[in-house]
Design an enzyme around this catalytic site. Structure first.
Site, PDB file in Angstrom:
ATOM      1  N   ASN A 168      18.896  17.268   3.363  1.00 58.08           N
ATOM      2  CA  ASN A 168      19.459  16.213   2.875  1.00 58.08           C
ATOM      3  C   ASN A 168      19.914  15.541   3.812  1.00 58.08           C
ATOM      4  O   ASN A 168      20.100  16.039   4.721  1.00 58.08           O
ATOM      5  CB  ASN A 168      20.641  16.896   2.201  1.00 58.08           C
ATOM      6  CG  ASN A 168      21.169  16.874   3.017  1.00 58.08           C
ATOM      7  OD1 ASN A 168      22.310  16.047   2.806  1.00 58.08           O
ATOM      8  ND2 ASN A 168      22.126  18.647   3.178  1.00 58.08           N
ATOM      9  N   ASN A 235      24.424  15.079   9.178  1.00 59.09           N
ATOM     10  CA  ASN A 235      24.334  13.685   8.748  1.00 59.09           C
ATOM     11  C   ASN A 235      25.244  12.358   9.081  1.00 59.09           C
ATOM     12  O   ASN A 235      25.314  11.453   8.951  1.00 59.09           O
ATOM     13  CB  ASN A 235      24.099  13.738   8.128  1.00 59.09           C
ATOM     14  CG  ASN A 235      22.857  14.575   7.254  1.00 59.09           C
ATOM     15  OD1 ASN A 235      21.981  14.487   7.550  1.00 59.09           O
ATOM     16  ND2 ASN A 235      23.490  15.372   6.526  1.00 59.09           N
ATOM     17  N   THR A 236      26.311  12.506  10.296  1.00 57.00           N
ATOM     18  CA  THR A 236      26.971  11.504  10.434  1.00 57.00           C
ATOM     19  C   THR A 236      26.940  11.408  11.866  1.00 57.00           C
ATOM     20  O   THR A 236      27.328  12.763  12.947  1.00 57.00           O
ATOM     21  CB  THR A 236      28.839  12.033   9.848  1.00 57.00           C
ATOM     22  OG1 THR A 236      28.642  11.862   8.935  1.00 57.00           O
ATOM     23  CG2 THR A 236      29.446  11.085  10.481  1.00 57.00           C
TER      24      THR A 236
END
Length: 415
Positions: A168, A235-236
């Site tokens: 994800n 994911n950041t």
């Protein structure tokens, strides 16, 4: 043949045509009605069959029918559907009674069982009650950011069925502090007493990440049983840099202080969630930082998703994002052992990553975890997997002569 008789026969034959057409039409209408009735009976029977198996928590029904049907949808749509099913309590209560050996006490909080839902499933705090009723011992929501943000562009979640894994790159899609806090406040006011953790993140464009986390502690301190600082999501951009020694010390000094200044007498434990991709030196540095009084968190969550892509078979293996599921099991357990040793077993650990069976959970516990969480196995097997893990864990504890979970914590590690 006389002309008059020929005309008469012709007229009779012509008259029979419409009569035959009407007769066939009636037969067809009756046939359609029969088909409709059969379809209604079949669909009704199917609904009864499905409802019965869902009510009973039939693992084979989920594995062979319901989950494959759900996986016909794209992964994010299926995720949202599952969240809504939990939100509206469409999944029946678990019939499994937690055995006494699964009861454990961590941070002076009594857990009926040590198996929790990991952060990432219920990001917005809307499905807590439904998740608790299907058998989780606790539920962690989030990550929650101060301001609402949409997260990364879609598609951003991918199944890897050949590897029992998921990738994800949601990127902290969040409704924001105010909306999520109101949901949890409503739950508490309505009498929900289940154990709820709140996983805190920072906004992608934040100019002051430290303040983002401070604001989260102040916002959720009154409704959370524990708070999690998530600086390990891949994911950041730049988020994992906050695991570096100097930045982590700056961050935790501010956050421990903010938590200690909360007005309530009983203050929520503060946990730090770590990435599985840390080097040995980074692990030692983190242990040293959290040993300082001003940086002393109450627990560690090990681990977040990995950026590693070793020995994967699925076509989606090359997608960017964090990998969860079975491929994460070994690295997360290894990190649990390392941090248990480095902290001398004095900092409670929540083990997460690759838990699909009671044996997987037991390995995490014997490696040093006091509690465990899973999420990816829920995607592939649904609610019956909660009961399966708890049953197997209970049997393994009993087989080794332990009367409760706490007795088994860290038994495979020398401190």
């Amino acid at each position: 043949m006389p002309a008059a008789r020929a005309v008469h026969l012709s007229a009779s034959t012509d008259a029979a045509g419409p009569e035959l057409s009407i007769f066939e039409s009636l037969r067809m209408k009756k046939g359609v009605k029969h088909l409709i009735s059969m379809a209604a009976v079949c669909s009704g029977g199917t609904c009864v069959y499905a409802g019965y198996n869902i009510f009973r928590g039939n693992e084979k029904f989920y594995d062979n029918i319901l989950i494959p049907l759900l996986h016909c949808l794209n992964p994010e749509t299926a995720h949202n559907f599952a969240v809504q099913a939990s939100k509206f309590k469409l999944i029946p209560h678990s019939h499994f009674k937690d055995p006494e050996c699964l009861t454990t006490n961590v941070w002076n909080i009594k857990f009926a069982n040590p198996v929790g839902m990991a952060a990432g499933f219920d990001k917005q705090g809307g499905a807590v009650e439904g998740l608790l009723q299907v058998g989780f011992g606790f539920v962690e929501i989030g990550s929650v950011t101060p301001m609402p943000q949409p997260g990364n562009p879609q598609p951003r979640v991918f199944r890897l069925p050949e590897d029992s894994a998921v990738i994800n790159r949601y990127g902290f899609n969040s409704d924001g502090h105010v909306a999520v806090h109101q949901r949890l406040k409503n739950l508490r006011e309505n009498g929900t007493d289940g154990i709820i953790g709140v996983n805190l993140g920072k906004n992608k464009t934040s100019s002051d990440p430290v303040q983002d986390y401070v604001d989260g502690i102040k916002m959720f301190g009154d409704v959370a049983d524990y708070l999690v600082i998530n600086v390990s999501s891949p994911n950041t951009p730049g988020l994992r840099n906050w695991q570096n020694s100097s930045q982590l010390q700056e961050l935790l000094t501010a956050l421990v202080s903010a938590r200690n200044e909360l007005p309530q007498l009983i203050k929520p434990p503060l946990l730090l969630k770590l990435a599985p991709d840390l080097t040995q030196q980074e692990r030692k540095d983190i242990a040293r930082v959290i040993s300082r009084k001003e940086c002393a968190v109450d627990g560690l969550i090990i681990s977040n998703t990995t950026v590693s892509r070793e020995n994967l078979q699925s076509p989606a293996a090359g997608e960017q994002g964090g990998l969860s599921g079975k491929p994460l099991a070994v690295s997360s357990t290894s990190l649990i052992k390392d941090m248990f040793v480095l902290t001398k077993g004095e900092v409670p650990i929540v083990g997460v990553g690759g838990i699909f069976t009671g044996k997987d959970a037991y390995e995490k516990i014997r490696a040093g975890a006091s509690l465990v969480q899973f999420y990816t196995a829920y995607i592939y097997h649904g609610p019956p997997r909660i009961t399966k893990i708890k049953q197997e864990l209970s049997h393994l504890l009993s087989a080794d002569g332990y009367t409760n979970v706490a007795e088994a914590v860290g038994k495979d590690v020398e401190v």
